[in-house]
Design a protein around this motif. Structure first.
Motif, short mmCIF file in Angstrom:
data_model
loop_
_atom_site.label_atom_id
_atom_site.label_comp_id
_atom_site.label_asym_id
_atom_site.label_seq_id
_atom_site.Cartn_x
_atom_site.Cartn_y
_atom_site.Cartn_z
N LEU A 32 12.14 41.45 25.11
CA LEU A 32 11.12 40.54 24.60
C LEU A 32 11.42 40.13 23.15
N THR A 33 11.81 41.08 22.33
CA THR A 33 12.16 40.79 20.95
C THR A 33 13.38 39.88 20.87
N THR A 34 14.39 40.16 21.67
CA THR A 34 15.58 39.32 21.69
C THR A 34 15.23 37.90 22.13
N GLY A 35 14.40 37.76 23.13
CA GLY A 35 13.98 36.45 23.59
C GLY A 35 13.19 35.68 22.53
N LEU A 36 12.31 36.37 21.82
CA LEU A 36 11.54 35.72 20.76
C LEU A 36 12.43 35.29 19.61
N ILE A 37 13.38 36.10 19.23
CA ILE A 37 14.31 35.74 18.15
C ILE A 37 15.15 34.54 18.57
N PHE A 38 15.64 34.56 19.80
CA PHE A 38 16.45 33.44 20.30
C PHE A 38 15.63 32.16 20.34
N SER A 39 14.40 32.24 20.84
CA SER A 39 13.54 31.06 20.92
C SER A 39 13.19 30.51 19.53
N SER A 40 12.89 31.40 18.61
CA SER A 40 12.57 30.97 17.24
C SER A 40 13.77 30.30 16.59
N THR A 41 14.95 30.87 16.77
CA THR A 41 16.16 30.27 16.21
C THR A 41 16.41 28.90 16.82
N LEU A 42 16.24 28.79 18.10
CA LEU A 42 16.44 27.51 18.78
C LEU A 42 15.47 26.46 18.28
N LEU A 43 14.21 26.82 18.09
CA LEU A 43 13.22 25.87 17.59
C LEU A 43 13.51 25.46 16.15
N LEU A 44 13.94 26.39 15.33
CA LEU A 44 14.25 26.05 13.95
C LEU A 44 15.47 25.15 13.84
N CYS A 45 16.42 25.34 14.72
CA CYS A 45 17.62 24.48 14.71
C CYS A 45 17.32 23.10 15.27
N ALA A 46 16.30 22.99 16.09
CA ALA A 46 16.01 21.72 16.75
C ALA A 46 15.12 20.81 15.92
N CYS A 47 14.55 21.29 14.83
CA CYS A 47 13.67 20.43 14.05
C CYS A 47 14.48 19.57 13.09
N GLY A 48 13.97 18.39 12.82
CA GLY A 48 14.68 17.46 11.94
C GLY A 48 15.44 16.44 12.76
#
Length: 59
Positions: free
Chosen positions: A10-26
């Motif tokens: 769950l922690t790995t999935g949340l970190i991966f999802s957060s990183t993906l969202l941060l990279c996708a903004c802009g």
């Protein structure tokens, strides 16, 4: 699956999802279709009134 493995996944999935969202903004590059320009730009503008050189005319 034990509790420790579940939390780790769950922690790995949340970190991966957060990183993906941060990279996708802009916006990088042309991510949208540009507006189409009219074929004849002079046809879309209103003609300006003629300018009179005679300043003695009253409206």
């Amino acid at each position: 699956m034990n509790k420790r493995t579940y939390i780790s996944l769950l922690t790995t999935g949340l970190i991966f999802s957060s990183t993906l969202l941060l990279c996708a903004c802009g916006q990088k590059g042309p991510l949208y279709l540009p507006e189409k320009k009219p074929a004849n730009p002079a046809a879309t503008t209103a003609p300006s009134p003629p300018v009179s050189a005679d300043k003695t005319q009253q409206p």
